[in-house]
Design a protein around this motif. Structure first.
Motif, PDB file in Angstrom:
ATOM      1  N   PHE B 101     -43.226 -76.351 -29.492  1.00 20.70           N
ATOM      2  CA  PHE B 101     -43.056 -75.778 -28.162  1.00 20.70           C
ATOM      3  C   PHE B 101     -42.425 -76.833 -27.264  1.00 20.70           C
ATOM      4  CE2 PHE B 101     -44.651 -74.351 -23.944  1.00 20.70           C
ATOM      5  CZ  PHE B 101     -44.057 -73.098 -23.951  1.00 20.70           C
ATOM      6  N   GLY B 102     -41.523 -76.411 -26.416  1.00 20.71           N
ATOM      7  CA  GLY B 102     -40.808 -77.340 -25.546  1.00 20.71           C
ATOM      8  C   GLY B 102     -39.325 -77.290 -25.820  1.00 20.71           C
ATOM      9  N   ALA B 103     -38.547 -77.939 -24.940  1.00 17.91           N
ATOM     10  CA  ALA B 103     -37.090 -77.829 -25.042  1.00 17.91           C
ATOM     11  C   ALA B 103     -36.486 -78.777 -26.071  1.00 17.91           C
ATOM     12  CB  ALA B 103     -36.442 -78.084 -23.678  1.00 17.91           C
ATOM     13  N   THR B 105     -37.561 -79.766 -29.130  1.00 16.87           N
ATOM     14  CA  THR B 105     -38.140 -79.662 -30.464  1.00 16.87           C
ATOM     15  C   THR B 105     -37.751 -78.318 -31.055  1.00 16.87           C
ATOM     16  OG1 THR B 105     -40.230 -79.390 -31.661  1.00 16.87           O
ATOM     17  CG2 THR B 105     -40.270 -78.845 -29.348  1.00 16.87           C
ATOM     18  N   GLY B 106     -37.742 -78.224 -32.369  1.00 14.56           N
ATOM     19  CA  GLY B 106     -37.649 -76.900 -32.979  1.00 14.56           C
ATOM     20  C   GLY B 106     -38.830 -76.063 -32.527  1.00 14.56           C
ATOM     21  N   HIS B 108     -40.559 -71.747 -32.073  1.00 15.79           N
ATOM     22  CA  HIS B 108     -40.665 -70.381 -32.591  1.00 15.79           C
ATOM     23  C   HIS B 108     -39.309 -69.676 -32.540  1.00 15.79           C
ATOM     24  CE1 HIS B 108     -42.719 -66.579 -33.356  1.00 15.79           C
ATOM     25  NE2 HIS B 108     -42.123 -66.045 -32.316  1.00 15.79           N
ATOM     26  N   ASN B 109     -38.594 -69.831 -31.442  1.00 17.22           N
ATOM     27  CA  ASN B 109     -37.324 -69.132 -31.266  1.00 17.22           C
ATOM     28  C   ASN B 109     -36.124 -69.941 -31.749  1.00 17.22           C
ATOM     29  OD1 ASN B 109     -37.888 -66.522 -29.847  1.00 17.22           O
ATOM     30  ND2 ASN B 109     -38.884 -67.890 -28.412  1.00 17.22           N
ATOM     31  N   THR B 110     -36.148 -71.235 -31.509  1.00 15.89           N
ATOM     32  CA  THR B 110     -35.076 -72.100 -32.004  1.00 15.89           C
ATOM     33  C   THR B 110     -35.632 -72.797 -33.247  1.00 15.89           C
ATOM     34  OG1 THR B 110     -34.288 -72.369 -29.733  1.00 15.89           O
ATOM     35  CG2 THR B 110     -33.430 -73.921 -31.357  1.00 15.89           C
ATOM     36  N   ALA B 111     -35.728 -72.023 -34.302  1.00 10.17           N
ATOM     37  CA  ALA B 111     -36.451 -72.465 -35.495  1.00 10.17           C
ATOM     38  C   ALA B 111     -35.650 -73.506 -36.277  1.00 10.17           C
ATOM     39  CB  ALA B 111     -36.741 -71.263 -36.390  1.00 10.17           C
ATOM     40  N   THR B 112     -36.325 -74.530 -36.733  1.00  9.26           N
ATOM     41  CA  THR B 112     -35.714 -75.548 -37.582  1.00  9.26           C
ATOM     42  C   THR B 112     -36.669 -75.871 -38.730  1.00  9.26           C
ATOM     43  OG1 THR B 112     -36.717 -77.450 -36.459  1.00  9.26           O
ATOM     44  CG2 THR B 112     -34.639 -76.609 -35.533  1.00  9.26           C
ATOM     45  N   LEU B 113     -36.211 -76.721 -39.629  1.00  7.08           N
ATOM     46  CA  LEU B 113     -37.064 -77.140 -40.745  1.00  7.08           C
ATOM     47  C   LEU B 113     -37.901 -78.374 -40.411  1.00  7.08           C
ATOM     48  CD1 LEU B 113     -34.519 -76.655 -43.690  1.00  7.08           C
ATOM     49  CD2 LEU B 113     -36.302 -75.075 -42.909  1.00  7.08           C
ATOM     50  N   ARG B 254     -32.651 -65.195 -21.977  1.00  4.76           N
ATOM     51  CA  ARG B 254     -31.941 -66.181 -22.794  1.00  4.76           C
ATOM     52  C   ARG B 254     -30.577 -65.625 -23.109  1.00  4.76           C
ATOM     53  NH1 ARG B 254     -35.603 -69.299 -27.226  1.00  4.76           N
ATOM     54  NH2 ARG B 254     -37.194 -69.955 -25.772  1.00  4.76           N
ATOM     55  N   PRO B 255     -29.573 -66.438 -23.382  1.00  3.30           N
ATOM     56  CA  PRO B 255     -29.547 -67.879 -23.194  1.00  3.30           C
ATOM     57  C   PRO B 255     -29.549 -68.236 -21.711  1.00  3.30           C
ATOM     58  CG  PRO B 255     -27.359 -67.105 -23.762  1.00  3.30           C
ATOM     59  CD  PRO B 255     -28.283 -65.910 -23.857  1.00  3.30           C
ATOM     60  N   VAL B 297     -36.988 -73.993 -19.307  1.00  7.25           N
ATOM     61  CA  VAL B 297     -36.051 -73.871 -20.427  1.00  7.25           C
ATOM     62  C   VAL B 297     -36.862 -73.975 -21.725  1.00  7.25           C
ATOM     63  CG1 VAL B 297     -33.803 -74.652 -21.331  1.00  7.25           C
ATOM     64  CG2 VAL B 297     -34.353 -75.014 -18.938  1.00  7.25           C
ATOM     65  N   TYR B 302     -36.125 -67.902 -20.412  1.00  2.24           N
ATOM     66  CA  TYR B 302     -35.835 -68.992 -19.484  1.00  2.24           C
ATOM     67  C   TYR B 302     -35.682 -68.457 -18.066  1.00  2.24           C
ATOM     68  CZ  TYR B 302     -34.262 -71.320 -23.833  1.00  2.24           C
ATOM     69  OH  TYR B 302     -34.157 -71.843 -25.095  1.00  2.24           O
TER      70      TYR B 302
ATOM     71  N   LEU C 104     -30.322 -75.543 -39.250  1.00  2.00           N
ATOM     72  CA  LEU C 104     -31.787 -75.546 -39.204  1.00  2.00           C
ATOM     73  C   LEU C 104     -32.351 -76.925 -38.887  1.00  2.00           C
ATOM     74  CD1 LEU C 104     -32.631 -73.119 -42.138  1.00  2.00           C
ATOM     75  CD2 LEU C 104     -31.897 -72.634 -39.798  1.00  2.00           C
ATOM     76  N   HIS C 114     -36.423 -84.834 -32.878  1.00  3.81           N
ATOM     77  CA  HIS C 114     -36.793 -84.995 -34.284  1.00  3.81           C
ATOM     78  C   HIS C 114     -35.915 -86.020 -34.990  1.00  3.81           C
ATOM     79  CE1 HIS C 114     -39.467 -81.525 -34.274  1.00  3.81           C
ATOM     80  NE2 HIS C 114     -38.540 -80.826 -33.661  1.00  3.81           N
TER      81      HIS C 114
END
Lengths: 334, 334, 334, 334
Positions: B101-103, B105-106, B108-113, B254-255, B297, B302, C104, C114
């Motif tokens: 959570f936060g701008a 970091t990956g 829930h919505n801007t998902a990363t590995l 968003r965006p 954001v 947003y 990702l 990260h």
């Protein structure tokens, strides 16, 4: 010895790219540069009848003055440009709507099936003595004075990688950043990408709102004095600003949240490297103490800034070894 | 006769949605409401050991006080809420990083590995007398006072269409707007979607930065006084704010550029309907005179605002028939 | 008479920009060009030990073959490049994760706090006879054959406006479009921006998924045959493709919905100008009959396509006066 | 014993939210459900004169059939819905442009100053025997048959957290996903958020293009047969699909690249948990073997999918313990 260099471009000496051009002059770190910059329309829009799409011809918009070769500048260095003064060279400026350009219309990038909004020009009086620009409505009698707040929409250097980029756009090398934060009293930092840095500037605005929503500010020619300096061996990833009170990082990309992210990651790192504050501690402090002024939300790349007051940071936050204070002193001595 | 209504929720009386809940009390236009609001963690995060993801349980975060039924409010009306005062109910507040959570970091919505960043809590002293909150670094000795600037992150009303929306998100009905502009002295306007409007508020922040970059402000409980009013028969599409000096529209989506667009289209229309300024003239004025503070954001939606000083507008811009001035007077008389 | 021109770059003859380079050869409309293209890593990544960030040096990645000067090509014309064949020049290809690159992970543009994901290389066998590439897991024994589907990630021409753009990015002038739709049998159309068009190509992929999610396809050197043609006096705003069965428009920008918008506005206009179908009728037909394959969601600009079968369009949809059919015939005769 | 349950809503029994409604019937895992669904306009748009904005009234659009209470379903379980058949209940369907809705116009979320595009209706013949729908231009004589490919735009379950969400939007709980991939032969998986799951469906499309560019598909009423099943104790974060040949994950959010990210992170995790393939090996395989069909680029939340053929995965990829194969068998036996 620092030198005072004055340069006013001839009609055919303006630049329409950053990169890809030979320098118009050489300066040394410490030199003071006085330049004239033309407005984004090349001075061709002067009355309500001069529709930009008719009097201007692509790519000859947003002319810049330069580039200047900085002696000794090498990739991996940081160029510091201190704006000692930015003074409108005219007593008028113009703004306009431009077909398919601006935040509230379908555009080249946010394409829609809508016909363009009406193209229209607004002419502003600039009253430097009073420190105002005068807005005049076109369809009614409303007139109002807004504070004069001169700035440069465009400043940057050659992008490196053999690239040459239009002065209409911006990226990590600067360019058409269009943020009202680049005013007199500010030092701008850019990472040097090519030998000599090859910086240029233009696109003076008598003032602009945050986001530059219709896509065009109060455009005018400027007489501008810049003090040039170099921080050798220190790299800078994204454009940064310093004022007496604040540090600012500029994120440049689309969508706008990514510009916000870039600026805030860069500021988190800057705080860390400058003060030793641990990463998450810096992130936390920025979360509560930072502001984030929008630059432009209209150009091919958007800009959004991370801004923090130096007084909230540990120690005496002397960015780039105190160069801002030194350049400020030089500017004061002019 | 206006009435003073005081309401402090019992432990199990907080709301976690806007819509879908029965009112906790009824108020009439003109009434003054004094409420207590719990912080976004339900008061469960008190020390650095209380990691939010361990002590809180979804969906029981971001509790709101309310909803309140406004007598006579009907769809198509506008609800006005004037914040007479927002006072921290504690001498401490907390912030935290929260996993994904936060701008920066990956999420829930801007998902990363990427695995989550470290979860950590910062405890702030709130010194109301001195008007500051005290930041303390966790990994070094840095301490600094930041201005106390109390605000509500969450305020809104039932969304209509039989919807009930989590208090963690926001939309045209308000909700978790997370803009520092909602402070004492401000009147907030919302379009009414259901009979009685059913507004609620919570998520007090002792202060927050623009964008709320780590996702969590200086969270604290609040004692808040709101004056309630109703503008019948006048619709409002997106949340709006009014201060003594400014008008603000809040774009929510968003965006982030789309939030910017919503706010600026709404402000262009507001200026037009309020002052008669023609559409493109309003667009132009806003382009040069407007600012655009970021709200959040980080949330599922947003927020970005369009802000303009009333003094730049033609005539005496009396929004919603001067309700702000009247509510301001009521607040002053308390 | 059309000519067969063969060109294989020397080690130091590859290009890293579109624009800003002198032509390596001149071709005439109708000529057939046989070229060798190196892979995006310059052939330097050959085993799992050759980490791209160690063996490659910016800006010397994504080398292109060219540019080629097309006799008679002028701004306002359209260049047609028909891919007669694209044949892997090696029996192996490579892919990789690259630090802070890919969809990702936090990246240069979508910046996060990260640390980078692990950098790792995958080596693929290319079995041209069998028409497959062989994936091999690095941490387990999984192996699987995927269809060989050779394509060029990068093809474009000089951008005009005195710009030179890195071959790592793409825009209206083409470049690193990274769409699997650019395979043999396809004709690509670009609007000419400078005299001679100055097109180049490279970045062969033995295959790639839609969106190129990790940022790197199955990269390999290619022997490619292109038939060149010119449609004088016909402008093309965004890159377009034609196959025997389909028309495709390529939208290039961020965010991804804007790339989608560009492609679909362009396709709506293309259908209209080609067939006379009224604008909203074309919009409607595209809404029901169109597909929209993703190109890349990883590069500095994303690509997303609008695709429609010609058989759904009125009349005989002869794009650009039937040039695809003619080039197809030329290709068949080789 | 599995049961056959038939349900056709009365006029006032349609639902306009997911969540916030009482079940219309109870089903058990293994049951077969035959339902009638009305089209997104409630059947009120029948000719070119029935403009949606005139004959429909918000929020009474996109009616759904349900919700159905699934015996034994609890938060943390996964609901499986296998579409045994989706058959148009009429021999006609409609599409339309709707004011400020669609991908190529200024909208509620992508707000601009443009007036709305023209509102217009297209009526399609549906010829089930021939397996086609017939497009007819409104401004010319063009007619063309497109393949009939019936699907449901809307399917989902109660969102949990006491939320009730409009059937016009979608999120992790499903809803108005508007992807052409939800056709007969497909099993859809959703994470259960509330006791009984409370699923509903509607918004039948005789076919739609990828992205649903004008915002409206070929809308028609449907007779649909669904086989219901439950996977207890297995959570599902985002909607997933399974066909005989493919696995698909659905990302739901804005901007579109974030929907792409969600889908591909979910698919990477799904591959890993299903087959044991290490994370980066799965990421790599998906990068080369995956496709990414767009769902909608028009609704309040966009959808984009990650799709991979099962034959490329190690072992026998039996998702959710082979439930798809079992439900397929049940469907075949009907």
């Amino acid at each position: 010895m620092s030198e005072l260099i004055t340069y006013r471009p001839g009609t055919d000496e303006y630049g329409y790219t950053l990169g890809g051009r030979s320098p118009v002059a050489t300066v040394r770190p410490g030199d003071v540069l006085q330049v004239y910059t033309e407005d984004c329309f090349g001075g061709l829009v002067r009355t309500g009848k001069d529709l930009p799409s008719q009097v201007c011809e692509l790519p000859f918009v947003n002319p810049t003055t330069g580039p200047f070769f900085v002696e000794g500048a090498r990739p991996g260095d940081t160029l510091a440009l201190h704006f000692a003064s930015i003074t409108p060279a005219r007593d008028w400026g113009v703004s306009a709507t431009f077909p398919h350009f601006g935040a509230l219309t379908g555009t080249h990038n946010t394409a829609t099936l809508h016909p363009a909004l009406e193209e229209r020009v607004w002419v502003y009086e600039i009253d430097a003595d009073k420190g105002v620009v005068r807005y005049r409505a076109t369809q009614s009698g409303h007139e109002v004075e807004l504070p004069l707040d001169p700035m440069h929409g465009t400043v940057g250097l050659a992008p490196g990688g053999y690239e040459a980029r239009s002065t209409l756009t911006c990226d990590a090398h600067g360019g058409n950043l269009d943020t009202p934060e680049i005013r007199a009293g500010v030092t701008v930092y850019f990472g040097v990408n090519v030998e000599g840095a090859l910086f240029a500037l233009g696109d003076g605005h008598a003032r602009q709102g945050e986001g530059e929503v219709c896509g065009v500010a109060v455009e005018t020619a400027m007489n501008t004095t810049v003090v040039v300096d170099l921080i050798p061996g220190v790299a800078t990833a994204w454009p940064r600003l310093e004022t007496d009170e604040h540090l600012l990082s500029i994120g440049v990309t689309r969508p706008l949240e990514d510009a916000y992210r870039i600026a805030h990651v860069d500021m988190t790192e800057w705080i860390g490297s400058l003060t030793g504050l641990e990463q998450l501690d810096a992130y936390q402090l920025l979360s509560q103490a930072g502001t984030s002024p929008a630059g432009n939300v209209v150009d091919p790349n958007y800009t959004m800034l991370a801004k923090i007051a130096k007084r909230y940071l540990p120690g005496r936050a002397e960015a780039y070894e105190g160069v801002h204070a030194r350049l400020r002193a030089t500017a004061a001595s002019l």
